[in-house]
Design an enzyme around this catalytic site. Structure first.
Site, PDB file in Angstrom:
ATOM      1  N   LYS A  67      38.338  47.511  36.181  1.00  0.00           N
ATOM      2  CA  LYS A  67      39.058  48.698  36.656  1.00  0.00           C
ATOM      3  C   LYS A  67      39.384  49.580  35.460  1.00  0.00           C
ATOM      4  O   LYS A  67      39.962  49.123  34.477  1.00  0.00           O
ATOM      5  CB  LYS A  67      40.359  48.288  37.333  1.00  0.00           C
ATOM      6  CG  LYS A  67      40.187  47.838  38.759  1.00  0.00           C
ATOM      7  CD  LYS A  67      41.537  47.819  39.430  1.00  0.00           C
ATOM      8  CE  LYS A  67      41.459  47.283  40.841  1.00  0.00           C
ATOM      9  NZ  LYS A  67      42.785  47.276  41.474  1.00  0.00           N
ATOM     10  N   ASN A 107      47.397  42.387  43.154  1.00  0.00           N
ATOM     11  CA  ASN A 107      48.442  43.413  43.219  1.00  0.00           C
ATOM     12  C   ASN A 107      49.807  42.850  43.571  1.00  0.00           C
ATOM     13  O   ASN A 107      50.746  43.618  43.813  1.00  0.00           O
ATOM     14  CB  ASN A 107      48.053  44.501  44.235  1.00  0.00           C
ATOM     15  CG  ASN A 107      46.917  45.349  43.714  1.00  0.00           C
ATOM     16  OD1 ASN A 107      46.898  45.714  42.547  1.00  0.00           O
ATOM     17  ND2 ASN A 107      45.969  45.653  44.574  1.00  0.00           N
ATOM     18  N   HIS A 140      55.161  48.830  32.456  1.00  0.00           N
ATOM     19  CA  HIS A 140      54.422  48.310  33.604  1.00  0.00           C
ATOM     20  C   HIS A 140      54.807  46.863  33.957  1.00  0.00           C
ATOM     21  O   HIS A 140      55.123  46.561  35.117  1.00  0.00           O
ATOM     22  CB  HIS A 140      52.919  48.424  33.335  1.00  0.00           C
ATOM     23  CG  HIS A 140      52.062  47.837  34.408  1.00  0.00           C
ATOM     24  ND1 HIS A 140      51.940  48.412  35.657  1.00  0.00           N
ATOM     25  CD2 HIS A 140      51.311  46.703  34.447  1.00  0.00           C
ATOM     26  CE1 HIS A 140      51.141  47.670  36.405  1.00  0.00           C
ATOM     27  NE2 HIS A 140      50.741  46.639  35.691  1.00  0.00           N
ATOM     28  N   GLU A 152      52.547  39.335  33.954  1.00  0.00           N
ATOM     29  CA  GLU A 152      51.229  39.177  34.590  1.00  0.00           C
ATOM     30  C   GLU A 152      50.731  37.739  34.476  1.00  0.00           C
ATOM     31  O   GLU A 152      50.029  37.245  35.362  1.00  0.00           O
ATOM     32  CB  GLU A 152      50.210  40.141  33.962  1.00  0.00           C
ATOM     33  CG  GLU A 152      50.552  41.620  34.113  1.00  0.00           C
ATOM     34  CD  GLU A 152      50.130  42.215  35.464  1.00  0.00           C
ATOM     35  OE1 GLU A 152      49.505  41.520  36.285  1.00  0.00           O
ATOM     36  OE2 GLU A 152      50.442  43.408  35.689  1.00  0.00           O
ATOM     37  N   HIS A 179      52.823  44.662  42.539  1.00  0.00           N
ATOM     38  CA  HIS A 179      52.410  45.961  42.012  1.00  0.00           C
ATOM     39  C   HIS A 179      52.745  47.135  42.917  1.00  0.00           C
ATOM     40  O   HIS A 179      52.885  48.254  42.434  1.00  0.00           O
ATOM     41  CB  HIS A 179      50.913  45.959  41.703  1.00  0.00           C
ATOM     42  CG  HIS A 179      50.588  45.267  40.412  1.00  0.00           C
ATOM     43  ND1 HIS A 179      50.876  43.946  40.192  1.00  0.00           N
ATOM     44  CD2 HIS A 179      50.018  45.708  39.269  1.00  0.00           C
ATOM     45  CE1 HIS A 179      50.491  43.602  38.969  1.00  0.00           C
ATOM     46  NE2 HIS A 179      49.963  44.651  38.390  1.00  0.00           N
ATOM     47  N   GLU A 198      37.395  45.053  45.284  1.00  0.00           N
ATOM     48  CA  GLU A 198      38.691  45.021  45.948  1.00  0.00           C
ATOM     49  C   GLU A 198      38.627  45.369  47.427  1.00  0.00           C
ATOM     50  O   GLU A 198      39.368  46.221  47.914  1.00  0.00           O
ATOM     51  CB  GLU A 198      39.682  45.966  45.244  1.00  0.00           C
ATOM     52  CG  GLU A 198      41.108  45.715  45.674  1.00  0.00           C
ATOM     53  CD  GLU A 198      42.124  46.396  44.770  1.00  0.00           C
ATOM     54  OE1 GLU A 198      41.739  47.156  43.889  1.00  0.00           O
ATOM     55  OE2 GLU A 198      43.310  46.131  44.977  1.00  0.00           O
ATOM     56  N   LYS A 256      41.904  35.559  36.822  1.00  0.00           N
ATOM     57  CA  LYS A 256      41.494  36.904  37.222  1.00  0.00           C
ATOM     58  C   LYS A 256      39.981  36.974  37.379  1.00  0.00           C
ATOM     59  O   LYS A 256      39.468  37.591  38.327  1.00  0.00           O
ATOM     60  CB  LYS A 256      41.984  37.953  36.218  1.00  0.00           C
ATOM     61  CG  LYS A 256      41.591  39.360  36.653  1.00  0.00           C
ATOM     62  CD  LYS A 256      42.507  40.449  36.202  1.00  0.00           C
ATOM     63  CE  LYS A 256      42.064  41.779  36.813  1.00  0.00           C
ATOM     64  NZ  LYS A 256      42.763  42.920  36.267  1.00  0.00           N
ATOM     65  N   HIS A 303      54.581  49.826  41.016  1.00  0.00           N
ATOM     66  CA  HIS A 303      54.074  51.185  40.803  1.00  0.00           C
ATOM     67  C   HIS A 303      55.071  52.235  41.281  1.00  0.00           C
ATOM     68  O   HIS A 303      55.240  53.277  40.652  1.00  0.00           O
ATOM     69  CB  HIS A 303      52.735  51.381  41.515  1.00  0.00           C
ATOM     70  CG  HIS A 303      51.578  50.725  40.823  1.00  0.00           C
ATOM     71  ND1 HIS A 303      50.366  50.519  41.434  1.00  0.00           N
ATOM     72  CD2 HIS A 303      51.450  50.220  39.572  1.00  0.00           C
ATOM     73  CE1 HIS A 303      49.539  49.922  40.594  1.00  0.00           C
ATOM     74  NE2 HIS A 303      50.169  49.725  39.455  1.00  0.00           N
ATOM     75  N   ARG A 360      40.699  40.400  46.255  1.00  0.00           N
ATOM     76  CA  ARG A 360      41.091  40.940  44.960  1.00  0.00           C
ATOM     77  C   ARG A 360      42.457  41.610  45.038  1.00  0.00           C
ATOM     78  O   ARG A 360      43.180  41.699  44.051  1.00  0.00           O
ATOM     79  CB  ARG A 360      40.050  41.941  44.446  1.00  0.00           C
ATOM     80  CG  ARG A 360      40.415  42.493  43.085  1.00  0.00           C
ATOM     81  CD  ARG A 360      39.245  43.126  42.368  1.00  0.00           C
ATOM     82  NE  ARG A 360      39.699  43.747  41.131  1.00  0.00           N
ATOM     83  CZ  ARG A 360      38.911  44.179  40.173  1.00  0.00           C
ATOM     84  NH1 ARG A 360      37.609  44.064  40.317  1.00  0.00           N
ATOM     85  NH2 ARG A 360      39.384  44.724  39.081  1.00  0.00           N
ATOM     86  N   ARG A 379      26.648  58.501  32.823  1.00  0.00           N
ATOM     87  CA  ARG A 379      26.805  57.712  34.063  1.00  0.00           C
ATOM     88  C   ARG A 379      26.881  56.205  33.782  1.00  0.00           C
ATOM     89  O   ARG A 379      26.431  55.390  34.584  1.00  0.00           O
ATOM     90  CB  ARG A 379      25.672  58.002  35.047  1.00  0.00           C
ATOM     91  CG  ARG A 379      25.636  59.457  35.498  1.00  0.00           C
ATOM     92  CD  ARG A 379      24.818  59.648  36.770  1.00  0.00           C
ATOM     93  NE  ARG A 379      24.649  61.058  37.029  1.00  0.00           N
ATOM     94  CZ  ARG A 379      23.619  61.788  36.577  1.00  0.00           C
ATOM     95  NH1 ARG A 379      22.669  61.216  35.872  1.00  0.00           N
ATOM     96  NH2 ARG A 379      23.542  63.071  36.848  1.00  0.00           N
TER      97      ARG A 379
END
Lengths: 372, 372
Positions: A147, A248, A270, A189, A251, A240, A230, A255, A244, A125
């Site tokens: 992330k 994106n 990407h 980016e 993105h 997010e 960032k 995506h 945040r 965990r």
């Protein structure tokens, strides 16, 4: 000897951590780790592109400071971000008997970082985690912010956790071994941070991009500004829920294009999807009368100059029709009660979260840009 | 109509949630959910023991309040807590197009709750989650506190996340359908709360255990006190850095015994392992001169009275030698720098975290209790 690396601090309360940026950091990784972590066992996860270049140096370094490490080498490529590879990585970490002060080390690009971070996040965990990103994309994006995740047949990054690293070591020398295409993809980016809220940085990039590509101080500067940008956003909104989402920018379209090309890196990687996506986001903002069309043209021009693709018709092979792209967008994470959330802009470096974008407008825009 | 259920609030800041406890809660589940959550899509995960009893009622209820739900039925049993079953559950949830206000519902015992909670915790890096625990064990233990996970070949619950539910509905009527063995196994955890720090509750149980087994108000009271006890500990220490470890009373020995019997529920179920483990923890505390031997005898006597096993030789089949049990203990989660952490006690209801227990003492105690 090299000079001291630059340090960017990600402020997240008791989960704060440092990103070190500079040349020669893989050679000094073990020393930097031993300075900060008490653990004496580590598991290093890497891929078969990176392993021949840096794994021995890292393992030797760890041994020299008395850290007992095991390693696992995965196939390079986006397809590795799957349960199929996650499972043996978890077992490798458990088999290494990592305890609470020990750590899992990701040595590689975004794929290795995302997968390894996810494994570290779920073994016991949550286990300590160190990132040694070896691509520009990973250094300026995925290694900051916690992330982690893998892909699902339903979409990219749909399964994962937020799990902050304990330390990030961004060795700017290793970027010399990247292909120009891979470096450019990461650069998309870097440019994004300018387009979100740093018009001065975007202007600096327009003038200095060749020096960033060449290496040296301009590259360190660009990586450090990107990481800091960032880090600032993440510190303000770790999970997010709000701002945040600005990260994106480009993105949602990106995506969808990656999904439409089945994550086939020979067609689209990407950062290239993000490049096209950012241009689309600026064009769509202009179409919605939010920003001047000149802004979209300036963004397109700079990305084209560095050699990035800026329109859907540059993607090799056949793209599915606009309706299918729209479907991929609707299945993306940024959906609330059926309404579409997009990152749009009011000008250069004036991005904002628009959470009520009509799907019909997006679809007709896509049809215009990509007639069947 | 039934009376209002009892409510236990788990205080975790913006992740606080309610546990409702009372009769008839599966019948009113959909109403209680619709009162609290805005989502209109849900995915219900259950097993093939529970589905024939309660799934239709739950699905009909959800439909009647306008919630569109899909369901997946997994095989009952501990072996389901594996990646093999986690993967299709994640895909079911993604296929149901659960959005941010929607939820994943676990309808079942601890296995279903742990697995489903883990899936909810990793789909989209965290989806809303509702627990409808159908075993006593799940109602008083696993449904409170946010621990989720699956087993690994290296040990039980070694892979998972902390993911708090948004709501827990503990229907005390459904416990009537449990086998006496299963009810007793859950009762071991109820008794544990007394043994940690509530000697009065333990004494109440010694007098009222038959009423708790029979149902009605005594059962509701026992479940509510247990949930409140766990909620208090979790609120004080969500991530198990300190006092939350007290909840592991009996569990270090218990987990080793479960591992030694290969999680074969025909030989030993979790609560039985905890029962034997609690007796061993009290006996070991007495051996270390921390508590009077009378305390261990009193604990053993009550657990024996309700029909729980209290010693290793009651486990059917052959147990591996003490050294192998010791190995399983060392691989358990509660290890720091090679030293063993155990929950020991200074008296009835006076448990404490001992983090410097010599492995040699544990091994000789195990050899004494379980001669090869």
């Amino acid at each position: 000897m090299t000079a001291s690396p630059r340090t960017v601090r990600v402020e997240l309360g008791d989960r704060s951590y440092d990103i070190l940026i500079g040349p020669g950091l893989i050679a000094s990784a073990a020393t930097e780790i031993a300075k900060r972590l008490k653990g004496r066992r580590m598991a290093v996860i890497t891929d078969n592109n990176v392993a021949p270049l840096y794994l021995d140096a890292l393992m030797d370094g760890l041994a020299s400071v008395g850290i007992e490490a095991v390693s696992a080498i995965l196939p390079a490529g986006e397809k590795t971000k799957s349960f199929e590879h996650l499972i043996p990585v978890c077992e490798t970490i458990l088999g290494a008997r990592i305890e609470r002060n020990d750590a899992v080390i990701a040595l590689g690009g975004g794929v290795i970082g995302d997968l390894t971070g996810f494994a570290a996040g779920i073994v016991r965990r949550g286990s300590r985690f160190i990132q040694i990103p070896t691509s520009l994309l990973a250094q300026v994006d995925s290694s900051v912010g916690g992330k982690t995740g893998i892909n699902s047949p339903h979409g990219k990054n749909l399964i994962g956790v937020f799990h902050q690293p304990d330390l990030v070591l961004a060795d700017t020398d290793v970027l010399d071994t990247l292909s120009p295409r891979e470096f450019r993809a990461g650069y998309a980016e870097v440019a994004k941070y300018g387009l979100i809220d740093k018009p001065d940085f975007f202007e600096w990039l327009e003038k200095n991009w060749q020096a960033v590509f060449a290496g040296g101080d301009a590259r360190i500067e660009a990586v450090a500004i990107s990481c800091q940008a960032k880090a600032d956003v993440v510190a303000a909104d770790e999970r997010e829920n709000g701002q945040r989402a600005l990260l994106n920018l480009g993105h949602t379209f990106g995506h969808a294009l990656e999904a439409a090309t089945a994550y086939d890196g020979t067609r689209l990687v990407h950062g290239e999807g993000v490049s096209i996506g950012m241009v689309l986001a600026h064009q769509f903002s202009s179409r919605m009368n939010l920003a001047s069309p000149d802004v979209a043209k300036r963004v397109e021009s700079h990305l084209k100059t560095v050699g990035l693709p800026t329109s859907m018709d540059e993607i090799p092979g056949t793209l599915p029709p606009a309706e299918v792209l729209m479907d991929a967008i609707a299945q993306d994470k940024k959906v609330k009660g059926g309404k579409l959330t997009f990152i749009l802009t009011r000008g250069l470096g004036e991005a904002f979260v628009a959470d009520d974008v009509p799907a019909s407008e997006v679809l007709s825009f896509l049809k215009e840009k990509h007639p069947a």
